[in-house]
Design a protein around this motif. Structure first.
Motif, PDB file in Angstrom:
ATOM      1  N   LYS A   7      74.134  69.691  45.497  1.00 44.02           N
ATOM      2  CA  LYS A   7      74.750  70.339  44.339  1.00 44.02           C
ATOM      3  C   LYS A   7      76.092  70.965  44.727  1.00 44.02           C
ATOM      4  O   LYS A   7      77.089  70.807  44.015  1.00 44.02           O
TER       5      LYS A   7
ATOM      6  N   VAL B 137      75.477  67.291  38.828  1.00 47.91           N
ATOM      7  CA  VAL B 137      75.194  68.680  39.227  1.00 47.91           C
ATOM      8  C   VAL B 137      74.011  69.215  38.409  1.00 47.91           C
ATOM      9  O   VAL B 137      73.102  69.857  38.956  1.00 47.91           O
TER      10      VAL B 137
ATOM     11  N   THR C  36      70.387  70.430  39.642  1.00 40.75           N
ATOM     12  CA  THR C  36      69.852  71.741  39.249  1.00 40.75           C
ATOM     13  C   THR C  36      68.479  71.583  38.597  1.00 40.75           C
ATOM     14  O   THR C  36      67.554  72.358  38.883  1.00 40.75           O
TER      15      THR C  36
END
Lengths: 113, 288
Positions: free
Chosen positions: B226, B273, B277
């Motif tokens: 990330k 991303v 997450t």
């Protein structure tokens, strides 16, 4: 670009660590080799959990769903009766709900020899 | 590897993130930069409603998928006993708040002027649910929960500008508006983005507790992925702010084309991303 993104997405998702399984001990223990088929199995969890499904596999038989009986409340210790299928490797796969709403799962195996 | 229900839960969470950050972000951008986005204001409103609807659907789907995770089969998605059990946990509370928040967003979008406050309230309620269940709330520190909320609001603001900025920069008659929007967003971002990064790093440090966990655990490795992706986004954003937007302000039409392309790539990386997450928050356990 799209292909690259897809590849990256898949590799992002292909992570190895597993979800929220916090079983402390089981009887029989994971990997144990025992002489007789146990009449029951038990779980001892680190925190309260509500078991929602337990399946048993045996090398010679298809997977069987174990009856949870009265063990349907939030607790740390659960004992379920086991129907013996003779010698061989037994696999127990369990799923449950943590008090915080987390789905938990895990498995253990033992061998009757 | 998570099982099929774990993977499905990650996708449902990803859709929830996109729907929520997209709808809240679009409404914030539409209110803050009203003068600049007026040519596409109606389109943004429709997009905000669709994205809020997507968030609503993803919330319900995510709840049902937890049911499936509990039984290991699709039957769990509609099993009244299993869903009833889940309903009594914080997961049930969160579903109620997320649905109510998404509905408020949808209603607010249709009400002129004061509606934007209803949307903001709906957005805040929904974003706050991420501070109610998950790893950050487990830290049991109100300050960190507020930090998470601000982190999410900042992300929504950023995601919200992408669509309008791209749309304006692709229309030759609106390139001047696009340049000004890019410039003013860049000014806001130069304050918000460092805050976002600091908040993210602080939460990561509190959750991991140890730098070694960053490489030694699945959670840490995913977090590392990330961070690398966020680094890529920051490079793109820097190029937009320092190169393409100033060139557009100077009247360079080609720069607008480059900006639109850059935003498309940035959007793809942001999706990654968000996927990382969703993996962190759905299926991975904390190292400790």
């Amino acid at each position: 670009m799209k292909r690259l993104a897809t590849l990256a997405l898949i590799s992002t998702l292909a992570t190895s660590a597993f979800a929220h399984s916090r079983v402390d001990t089981t009887t029989p223990e994971n990997g144990a080799v025992i002489a007789d088929v146990p009449a029951e199995i038990s779980f001892n969890f680190a925190a309260d959990i509500r078991l929602t499904r337990v399946d048993m596999t045996h090398q010679d038989h298809p997977s069987v769903r174990l009856d949870l009986g009265d063990e349907t409340s939030f607790d740390r210790v659960f004992t379920l009766p086991l129907q013996g299928m003779g010698e061989g490797i037994y696999g127990i796969e369990w799923r449950g709900l943590g008090v915080d709403g987390h789905a938990m799962q895990g498995e253990f195996t033992f061998t009757v020899d | 590897m998570p099982d099929i229900w774990g993977i499905a839960a990650i996708y449902a969470k990803l859709i929830l993130y996109v729907g929520l950050a997209g709808s809240v972000g679009l409404v914030i951008i539409r209110a803050v930069f009203a003068d600049l986005v007026s040519p596409i204001s109606d389109r943004m409103r429709v997009q905000a409603v669709l994205l809020a609807g997507l968030a609503l659907a993803a919330s319900v789907l995510g709840f049902m998928l937890r049911g499936a995770a509990l039984t290991g089969g699709a039957d769990g998605m509609t099993d009244p006993e299993i869903l009833g059990l889940l309903w009594q946990t914080p997961v049930g509370d969160v579903l109620v708040y997320r649905m109510a928040g998404a509905v408020l967003i949808i209603i607010g979008v249709f009400i002129p002027l004061s509606g934007q406050w209803i949307v903001l309230a709906g957005g805040l309620i929904t974003l706050w649910t991420f501070a109610q269940i998950g790893h950050v709330p487990e830290l049991e520190t109100t300050g960190v929960r507020v930090l998470l909320l601000l982190h999410l609001l900042g992300i929504a603001f950023w995601i919200g500008v992408l669509g309008p900025l791209r749309a304006l920069s692709r229309r030759p008659e609106h390139i001047a508006s696009a340049a000004t929007l890019g410039h003013r967003f860049g000014q806001a971002a130069s304050v918000i983005v460092p805050g976002l990064i600091l908040a993210g790093l602080l939460m990561a440090w509190l959750l991991l507790g140890d730098l070694r966990a960053l490489v030694a655990t699945g959670y840490g490795q995913t977090l590392l992925i990330k961070l690398v992706l966020v680094g890529a986004i920051l490079s793109l954003a820097a190029a937009n702010k320092l190169r393409f937007v100033p060139a557009m302000q100077a009247g360079d039409d080609k720069a607008a084309h480059h900006l639109a392309r850059s935003i498309e790539i940035e959007t793809a990386v942001i999706l990654l991303v968000l996927a990382a997450t969703a993996t962190l928050t759905s299926v991975l356990t904390l190292p400790n």
